[in-house]
Design an enzyme around this catalytic site. Structure first.
Site, PDB file in Angstrom:
ATOM      1  N   LYS A   1      61.322  43.685  58.429  1.00 18.43           N
ATOM      2  CA  LYS A   1      60.370  44.092  59.483  1.00 18.43           C
ATOM      3  C   LYS A   1      60.183  42.986  60.527  1.00 18.43           C
ATOM      4  O   LYS A   1      60.237  43.236  61.722  1.00 18.43           O
ATOM      5  CB  LYS A   1      59.022  44.455  58.834  1.00 18.43           C
ATOM      6  CG  LYS A   1      59.095  45.726  57.992  1.00 18.43           C
ATOM      7  CD  LYS A   1      57.777  46.086  57.368  1.00 18.43           C
ATOM      8  CE  LYS A   1      57.391  45.234  56.184  1.00 18.43           C
ATOM      9  NZ  LYS A   1      58.293  45.299  55.017  1.00 18.43           N
ATOM     10  N   ILE A   2      59.969  41.762  60.064  1.00 21.49           N
ATOM     11  CA  ILE A   2      59.695  40.663  61.003  1.00 21.49           C
ATOM     12  C   ILE A   2      60.993  40.140  61.631  1.00 21.49           C
ATOM     13  O   ILE A   2      61.100  40.015  62.863  1.00 21.49           O
ATOM     14  CB  ILE A   2      58.932  39.524  60.291  1.00 21.49           C
ATOM     15  CG1 ILE A   2      57.563  40.029  59.820  1.00 21.49           C
ATOM     16  CG2 ILE A   2      58.769  38.317  61.211  1.00 21.49           C
ATOM     17  CD1 ILE A   2      56.840  39.125  58.828  1.00 21.49           C
TER      18      ILE A   2
ATOM     19  N   THR B   1      58.471  30.755  59.333  1.00 17.61           N
ATOM     20  CA  THR B   1      57.166  31.423  59.230  1.00 17.61           C
ATOM     21  C   THR B   1      57.146  32.308  57.994  1.00 17.61           C
ATOM     22  O   THR B   1      56.290  33.180  57.872  1.00 17.61           O
ATOM     23  CB  THR B   1      56.860  32.285  60.480  1.00 17.61           C
ATOM     24  OG1 THR B   1      57.890  33.271  60.615  1.00 17.61           O
ATOM     25  CG2 THR B   1      56.757  31.461  61.747  1.00 17.61           C
ATOM     26  N   SER B   2      58.099  32.096  57.069  1.00 20.64           N
ATOM     27  CA  SER B   2      58.207  33.010  55.925  1.00 20.64           C
ATOM     28  C   SER B   2      57.502  32.442  54.687  1.00 20.64           C
ATOM     29  O   SER B   2      56.349  32.794  54.414  1.00 20.64           O
ATOM     30  CB  SER B   2      59.674  33.304  55.641  1.00 20.64           C
ATOM     31  OG  SER B   2      59.771  34.254  54.620  1.00 20.64           O
ATOM     32  N   ARG B   3      58.157  31.585  53.949  1.00 20.03           N
ATOM     33  CA  ARG B   3      57.552  30.952  52.771  1.00 20.03           C
ATOM     34  C   ARG B   3      58.046  29.514  52.713  1.00 20.03           C
ATOM     35  O   ARG B   3      59.237  29.250  52.912  1.00 20.03           O
ATOM     36  CB  ARG B   3      57.945  31.696  51.482  1.00 20.03           C
ATOM     37  CG  ARG B   3      57.153  32.979  51.240  1.00 20.03           C
ATOM     38  CD  ARG B   3      55.671  32.711  50.957  1.00 20.03           C
ATOM     39  NE  ARG B   3      54.882  33.913  50.780  1.00 20.03           N
ATOM     40  CZ  ARG B   3      54.151  34.496  51.728  1.00 20.03           C
ATOM     41  NH1 ARG B   3      54.134  34.006  52.949  1.00 20.03           N
ATOM     42  NH2 ARG B   3      53.428  35.578  51.453  1.00 20.03           N
TER      43      ARG B   3
ATOM     44  N   ASP C   1      55.152  27.249  59.860  1.00 22.39           N
ATOM     45  CA  ASP C   1      53.819  27.846  59.661  1.00 22.39           C
ATOM     46  C   ASP C   1      53.497  27.883  58.172  1.00 22.39           C
ATOM     47  O   ASP C   1      52.404  28.285  57.788  1.00 22.39           O
ATOM     48  CB  ASP C   1      53.796  29.264  60.246  1.00 22.39           C
ATOM     49  CG  ASP C   1      52.400  29.873  60.218  1.00 22.39           C
ATOM     50  OD1 ASP C   1      51.453  29.178  60.657  1.00 22.39           O
ATOM     51  OD2 ASP C   1      52.247  31.016  59.742  1.00 22.39           O
TER      52      ASP C   1
ATOM     53  N   GLU D   1      51.544  24.258  50.285  1.00 22.79           N
ATOM     54  CA  GLU D   1      50.425  24.597  51.177  1.00 22.79           C
ATOM     55  C   GLU D   1      49.156  25.011  50.435  1.00 22.79           C
ATOM     56  O   GLU D   1      48.055  24.900  50.980  1.00 22.79           O
ATOM     57  CB  GLU D   1      50.835  25.698  52.164  1.00 22.79           C
ATOM     58  CG  GLU D   1      51.076  27.055  51.522  1.00 22.79           C
ATOM     59  CD  GLU D   1      51.384  28.127  52.562  1.00 22.79           C
ATOM     60  OE1 GLU D   1      52.321  27.943  53.334  1.00 22.79           O
ATOM     61  OE2 GLU D   1      50.681  29.158  52.573  1.00 22.79           O
TER      62      GLU D   1
ATOM     63  N   HIS E   1      49.702  28.409  58.333  1.00 17.87           N
ATOM     64  CA  HIS E   1      49.863  29.794  57.869  1.00 17.87           C
ATOM     65  C   HIS E   1      48.990  30.754  58.690  1.00 17.87           C
ATOM     66  O   HIS E   1      48.157  31.468  58.139  1.00 17.87           O
ATOM     67  CB  HIS E   1      49.542  29.905  56.374  1.00 17.87           C
ATOM     68  CG  HIS E   1      50.258  31.051  55.717  1.00 17.87           C
ATOM     69  ND1 HIS E   1      50.815  30.974  54.475  1.00 17.87           N
ATOM     70  CD2 HIS E   1      50.508  32.318  56.147  1.00 17.87           C
ATOM     71  CE1 HIS E   1      51.365  32.132  54.157  1.00 17.87           C
ATOM     72  NE2 HIS E   1      51.187  32.974  55.158  1.00 17.87           N
ATOM     73  N   GLN E   2      49.200  30.739  59.985  1.00 22.15           N
ATOM     74  CA  GLN E   2      48.380  31.566  60.869  1.00 22.15           C
ATOM     75  C   GLN E   2      49.187  32.611  61.646  1.00 22.15           C
ATOM     76  O   GLN E   2      48.645  33.296  62.516  1.00 22.15           O
ATOM     77  CB  GLN E   2      47.612  30.696  61.863  1.00 22.15           C
ATOM     78  CG  GLN E   2      48.490  30.039  62.934  1.00 22.15           C
ATOM     79  CD  GLN E   2      47.690  29.437  64.071  1.00 22.15           C
ATOM     80  OE1 GLN E   2      47.328  28.287  64.010  1.00 22.15           O
ATOM     81  NE2 GLN E   2      47.433  30.210  65.118  1.00 22.15           N
ATOM     82  N   ALA E   3      50.480  32.758  61.304  1.00 25.67           N
ATOM     83  CA  ALA E   3      51.308  33.680  62.088  1.00 25.67           C
ATOM     84  C   ALA E   3      50.759  35.108  62.062  1.00 25.67           C
ATOM     85  O   ALA E   3      50.921  35.873  63.004  1.00 25.67           O
ATOM     86  CB  ALA E   3      52.746  33.658  61.588  1.00 25.67           C
ATOM     87  N   PHE E   4      50.080  35.455  60.970  1.00 28.02           N
ATOM     88  CA  PHE E   4      49.569  36.839  60.830  1.00 28.02           C
ATOM     89  C   PHE E   4      48.259  37.053  61.591  1.00 28.02           C
ATOM     90  O   PHE E   4      47.800  38.177  61.729  1.00 28.02           O
ATOM     91  CB  PHE E   4      49.307  37.142  59.344  1.00 28.02           C
ATOM     92  CG  PHE E   4      48.100  36.412  58.795  1.00 28.02           C
ATOM     93  CD1 PHE E   4      48.180  35.088  58.450  1.00 28.02           C
ATOM     94  CD2 PHE E   4      46.875  37.057  58.679  1.00 28.02           C
ATOM     95  CE1 PHE E   4      47.067  34.396  57.976  1.00 28.02           C
ATOM     96  CE2 PHE E   4      45.753  36.388  58.202  1.00 28.02           C
ATOM     97  CZ  PHE E   4      45.851  35.044  57.855  1.00 28.02           C
TER      98      PHE E   4
END
Ligand code: NAD
Length: 336
Positions: free
Chosen positions: A154-155, A233-235, A259, A264, A296-299
């Site tokens: 999706k991303i 930006t994944s894991r 991200d 983390e 971790h703010q991409a969402f």
């Protein structure tokens, strides 16, 4: 119904309260994360709502079950912090939000890519200091560059499309499943090793699995093109952070935007500005002028938070009414 919302931040409260207008549940907002020491706060609740760093292991789930909790609602997609086998044994349903806004993450990814490549955070901090010198701020055009997208779900598909159709990059992709619509616009699928060797920019969008853990390691960095730019930006654990630091020190890696970070859970989502952070690897990462890290703010968009809150409460409503749980996470997922 009373729902204990663990690890609540101001934005959780705001968006869950808005979504709750359609339901009228009693939301009990709790700042502590769910763990063995805080589980008793769920007394009197039939559901708990948790996030990525709450701990729902067998012991915590056992305590929740004895308090009468029947539903764990994750307000995120990942569920690695929940013992699904124990939950099933205890008769606790687990639901999640499988997709909230791939656009939020894809757009942030492009933002990070441009920000690190064009030195935007450094430029801004210079200007705030009335330093208008441009030395050290030379970037590269994205247009015409070869970008590798690992994982075109999706991303990743949105990122690949934007880079190909929007910026005019040459886009290489690797995935276990080929997306014919991406191929139709000229995205070229290659084996992951080829992608990591040929790309000038690599952006990671595959899940973290035993197979993808440390996908970017010392060997991959050794084979990569000089000056490789990496965006993740994944894991966090897709990258071996020690190898990344070595690659930055040797100038093999030209820039990094993250991200997410392997360790983390000990850092992100909290204000540690008054603390001494003991993670030396993370602290070293922050010293490089060509590294950009976000927590971790991409969402984190209005749209994504609205979707997360609405989907979470809709799942609670389904559970309460005994309807099938579309977003249930069952033990069949444990192996994957
Ligand atoms: P998705 O499931 O839609 O896509 C993942 C893709 O990776 C799939 O196409 C899958 O086939 C592919 N894949 C699986 N194994 C692979 C491998 N070994 N090599 C290459 N590709 C492989 O997931 P998504 O919604 O696009 O999310 C992608 C990642 O982004 C996830 O790891 C997710 O946790 C992360 N994410 C981060 C944030 C954030 O705020 N930073 C928010 C949401 C999601």
């Amino acid at each position: 119904m009373r729902i204990a919302v663990f690890g609540t931040k101001g934005y959780d409260r705001r968006f869950l309260n808005a979504a709750n207008a359609a339901h009228g549940y009693e939301l009990v907002f709790l700042e502590p994360r769910l763990d063995p020491t805080t589980v008793s706060l769920a007394a009197g609740c039939r559901a708990v709502c948790v996030f990525v760093n709450d701990r729902a292991d067998a012991g915590v789930l056992g305590a929740l079950a004895s308090l009468g909790v029947r539903l764990v609602a994750l307000r995120c997609a990942g569920f690695n912090n929940v013992d699904l086998v124990a939950a099933e044994r205890l008769g606790i349903d687990v639901v999640r939000v499988p997709a909230y806004s791939p656009h939020a993450v894809a757009e942030f990814t492009i933002g990070l890519m441009l920000a690190v490549d064009r030195h935007i955070p450094r430029a801004w901090s210079r200007v705030r200091d009335n330093n208008f010198a441009l030395d050290g701020l030379i970037g590269r055009n994205l247009h015409g560059r070869t970008v590798g997208v690992v994982g075109t779900g999706k991303i990743g598909a949105l990122v690949a499309r934007s880079l190909k159709a929007g910026f005019g990059c040459t886009v290489l992709a690797s995935d276990v499943v080929v997306d014919p619509e991406l191929e139709a616009i000229g995205v070229r699928y290659v084996p992951c090793e080829t992608l990591l060797t040929e790309a000038e920019v690599v952006t990671l969008h595959c899940p973290l699995t035993p197979e993808t853990r440390h996908l970017i390691d010392a060997a991959a960095i050794e084979r990569a093109r000089e000056g490789l730019l990496i965006v993740n930006t994944s894991r966090g654990a897709l990258i071996d952070t020690g190898a990344l630091i070595d690659g930055l020190k040797s100038h093999k890696i030209g820039g990094v935007a993250l991200d997410v970070y392997e360790q983390e859970a000990d850092l992100f989502f909290e204000d540690l500005s008054n603390e001494i952070v003991g993670d030396d690897v993370f602290q070293r990462l922050l010293t490089f002028p060509n590294v950009l890290v976000t927590g971790h703010q991409a969402f984190l968009t209005e749209e994504a938070l609205t979707a997360i809150a609405e989907t979470t409460l809709a799942s609670v409503s389904d559970a309460e009414a005994g309807r099938p749980l579309a977003n249930r996470v069952g033990t069949e997922r444990v192996a994957g």
